[in-house]
Design a protein around this motif. Structure first.
Motif, mmCIF file in Angstrom:
data_model
loop_
_atom_site.group_PDB
_atom_site.id
_atom_site.type_symbol
_atom_site.label_atom_id
_atom_site.label_comp_id
_atom_site.label_asym_id
_atom_site.label_seq_id
_atom_site.Cartn_x
_atom_site.Cartn_y
_atom_site.Cartn_z
ATOM 1 N N THR A 2 0.660 -0.958 -0.156
ATOM 2 C CA THR A 2 0.239 -0.044 0.463
ATOM 3 C C THR A 2 0.839 1.071 -0.039
ATOM 4 N N ARG A 3 0.792 1.663 -1.087
ATOM 5 C CA ARG A 3 1.086 3.696 -0.818
ATOM 6 C C ARG A 3 0.584 4.721 -0.287
ATOM 7 N N VAL A 4 1.160 5.001 0.852
ATOM 8 C CA VAL A 4 0.825 5.375 2.345
ATOM 9 C C VAL A 4 1.085 7.149 2.153
ATOM 10 N N LEU A 5 0.759 8.030 2.486
ATOM 11 C CA LEU A 5 1.347 9.898 2.013
ATOM 12 C C LEU A 5 1.070 9.860 3.960
ATOM 13 N N GLN A 6 2.449 9.683 4.411
ATOM 14 C CA GLN A 6 2.210 10.618 5.643
ATOM 15 C C GLN A 6 2.444 12.004 5.898
ATOM 16 N N VAL A 7 1.723 12.488 6.153
ATOM 17 C CA VAL A 7 1.741 14.195 6.563
ATOM 18 C C VAL A 7 1.988 14.662 8.276
ATOM 19 N N SER A 8 3.021 15.559 8.598
ATOM 20 C CA SER A 8 3.153 15.810 9.681
ATOM 21 C C SER A 8 2.803 16.938 10.385
ATOM 22 N N HIS A 141 -1.303 13.471 10.552
ATOM 23 C CA HIS A 141 -1.420 13.170 11.944
ATOM 24 C C HIS A 141 -1.751 14.375 12.658
ATOM 25 N N ASP A 142 -2.497 14.094 13.776
ATOM 26 C CA ASP A 142 -2.628 15.941 14.322
ATOM 27 C C ASP A 142 -3.859 17.063 14.077
ATOM 28 N N TRP A 143 -3.830 18.087 14.756
ATOM 29 C CA TRP A 143 -4.946 18.605 13.807
ATOM 30 C C TRP A 143 -4.202 19.452 12.819
ATOM 31 N N HIS A 144 -2.971 19.796 12.799
ATOM 32 C CA HIS A 144 -1.945 20.507 11.691
ATOM 33 C C HIS A 144 -2.379 19.814 10.412
ATOM 34 N N THR A 168 -4.586 10.285 13.081
ATOM 35 C CA THR A 168 -3.987 9.941 14.259
ATOM 36 C C THR A 168 -4.229 11.546 15.507
ATOM 37 N N ILE A 169 -4.803 11.146 15.988
ATOM 38 C CA ILE A 169 -4.931 12.341 17.308
ATOM 39 C C ILE A 169 -3.937 11.931 18.200
ATOM 40 N N HIS A 170 -2.883 12.880 18.206
ATOM 41 C CA HIS A 170 -1.882 12.833 19.716
ATOM 42 C C HIS A 170 -2.085 13.513 20.042
ATOM 43 N N ASN A 171 -2.901 14.330 20.607
ATOM 44 C CA ASN A 171 -3.383 15.092 21.654
ATOM 45 C C ASN A 171 -4.195 15.936 21.764
ATOM 46 N N LEU A 172 -5.391 15.443 22.094
ATOM 47 C CA LEU A 172 -6.668 15.678 21.787
ATOM 48 C C LEU A 172 -7.547 17.342 22.215
ATOM 49 N N ALA A 173 -6.293 17.662 22.787
ATOM 50 C CA ALA A 173 -6.304 18.574 24.130
ATOM 51 C C ALA A 173 -6.115 20.359 23.076
ATOM 52 N N TYR A 174 -5.311 20.014 22.394
ATOM 53 C CA TYR A 174 -5.104 21.259 20.590
ATOM 54 C C TYR A 174 -5.684 20.327 19.467
#
Length: 486
Positions: A2-8, A141-144, A168-174
């Motif tokens: 599977t071709r996967v693009l990680q966005v961070s 990855h995360d809200w950004h 992926t939620i890394h920290n729901l508070a942000y």
């Protein structure tokens, strides 16, 4: 495959403000080893642009507003064995400070534009603007990166892509909250501003965009996946998370032991391992000298490597600091954040210069030396999605003292009598988030320290724990494959 693009928004070792960078830096290689074909998409912050080599232009990215320019570049970054896409937009990313705020710590007023464009760029890649490679799954990855899920959902509705998304939620508070009148800058179809979309109590929420539009949701520990479905830790999104519980997965973060192992760490005074911990004493003495503490091997040394925020439970540490000092302990703090906490730790260091040391900012080398030199690492967080600090502590034989919550609960075993007898204890765990419960855990640490034979056994067990990325990467690949076959 599977071709996967990680966005961070962050990527260790080039750009780091916290654990997100460590995850984004370590996960791609683990995914490749598990059978996926990953690539990365990151914003063109100065540290990223300066490190990019073999770059070529892929395509321009049209801005939803009038001024400025942006383009997708493809190239190589040191330490990564796969191509990396960089969103080159100098007007948005070529700035001082960290990725989110200026040098004074004030959030950039156009952060909504900066990270909306990151999501838009991910959608363009999903639509195939790079003719040589097109992702089947985009992992945000995360809200950004949350708007990547919204933009790809919009592209799918227009039949421009069939890519699926993981958020992926890394920290729901942000949560990436912005005024509603910024919606026109996001480049999304008008119907996306709705309760069934990015609207959140009259504001825009990038986090909610990820949660609502993603095909699968993950977070960084099994316990946290359950906790965020409750009003106490759901940050106003628990209802949506319960509604989407069938696609929510708790996958514990891993540790890159190529970076976080005392047996091969060049930043510390002496290398050591679970089989021979003699070098740890040299690391402790070196840390005491570096930080101006009394070089006393018999004093248990407690370490904190953390953002200085209330969430991290640091008011508990301050409230019980006299207990630690009076019992003969020492404390080293590395971090920055809340001005009040910074001032209180600085005052404590002034009052007790041979027992308390404070260092500010993010110093990666000193962080390694603190783990190597400390006997205990303090992680008394009010909530903690996963936590990497306690995992680094385990690796370096700095026994974690933690609140039983989130990933801390999933990774540290308390020094109870039965767990000591069974040989499974790895640290000190307290249940209630109160100063009294924290004090009792602190007393257990001093009690164990007074029995060095027991301490050595627990430390050996702690250092034998393995929280590598292999198991997590396999679970991610299983999710990718299931989505790509839909």
């Amino acid at each position: 495959m599977t071709r996967v693009l990680q966005v961070s928004a962050e990527l260790f070792p080039l750009l780091k403000t916290g654990g997100l960078a460590d995850v984004a830096g370590a996960l791609p290689a683990a995914l490749a080893a598990a059978g996926a074909e990953p690539r990365l998409l990151v914003p063109g912050f100065p540290a990223i642009r300066d490190a990019l080599s073999q770059e070529c232009a892929v395509a321009p990215v049209a801005l939803p507003w009038s001024e400025g320019r942006a383009a997708l570049l493809r190239g190589r970054l040191p330490g990564f064995d796969m191509p990396v896409y960089v969103l080159d937009a100098p007007g948005l990313f070529d700035r001082p400070g960290n990725p989110y705020a200026d040098a004074a710590g004030i959030a950039y007023a156009d952060n909504h534009r900066r990270f909306a464009l990151l999501g838009l760029a991910a959608a363009r890649l999903a639509e195939g603007v790079d003719g040589a490679w097109r992702p089947q799954v985009v992992h945000a990855h995360d809200w950004h990166a949350g708007l990547a899920c919204a933009h790809i959902a919009a592209s799918r509705s227009r039949r421009r892509t069939d890519a699926r998304t993981v958020f992926t939620i890394h920290n729901l508070a942000y949560q990436g909250l912005f005024p509603a009148d910024h919606f026109s800058d996001l480049g999304l179809p008008p119907p996306h501003y709705a309760v069934e979309g990015v609207e959140f109590y009259g504001q825009l929420s990038f986090m909610k965009a990820g949660l609502h539009f993603a095909d699968a949701i993950t977070t960084v520990s099994p316990s946290y996946a359950k906790e965020i479905q409750t009003p106490e830790q759901g940050c106003g999104l628990d209802g949506l998370l319960r509604h989407r519980a069938d696609v929510l997965h708790g996958i514990l973060n891993g540790v890159d032991y190529g970076v976080w192992s005392p047996a091969q760490d060049d930043a510390i005074a002496a290398r050591y391992g679970a089989g021979d911990v003699s070098g740890k004493a040299a690391c402790k003495a070196a840390l005491q000298r570096e930080c101006g503490l009394a070089v006393t091997p018999d004093a248990p040394l407690f370490g904190i490597v953390s953002r200085l925020t209330e969430q991290k439970g640091l008011p508990l540490v301050l409230e019980a600091l006299d207990d630690l000092i009076d019992a003969g302990g020492q404390l080293v703090i590395l971090g920055a954040g809340d001005a009040r906490l910074e001032a209180e730790f600085a005052a404590a260091a002034t009052r007790h210069p041979t027992q308390v040391a404070r260092r500010t900012g993010m110093d990666e080398g000193l962080a390694h030396r603190i783990y190597a030199g400390s006997d205990v690492v303090l992680v008394p967080s009010r909530f903690e999605p996963c936590g990497l600090t306690q995992l680094y502590g385990l690796s370096y034989g700095a026994l974690p003292l933690v609140h039983r919550v989130g990933g801390l609960a999933d990774t540290v075993v308390d020094c109870s009598l039965e767990d000591l007898a069974a040989g499974t204890a790895t640290g000190f765990v307290f249940n209630a988030f109160t100063a009294d419960a924290y004090r009792r855990a602190l007393r257990r640490a001093f009690a164990l320290w007074s029995r060095q034979d027991y301490w050595a056994a627990v430390r050996a067990t702690a250092m034998r724990q393995c929280f590598g990325w292999d198991a997590a990467a396999k679970r991610y690949v299983d999710i990718y494959e299931a989505l790509s076959q839909r």
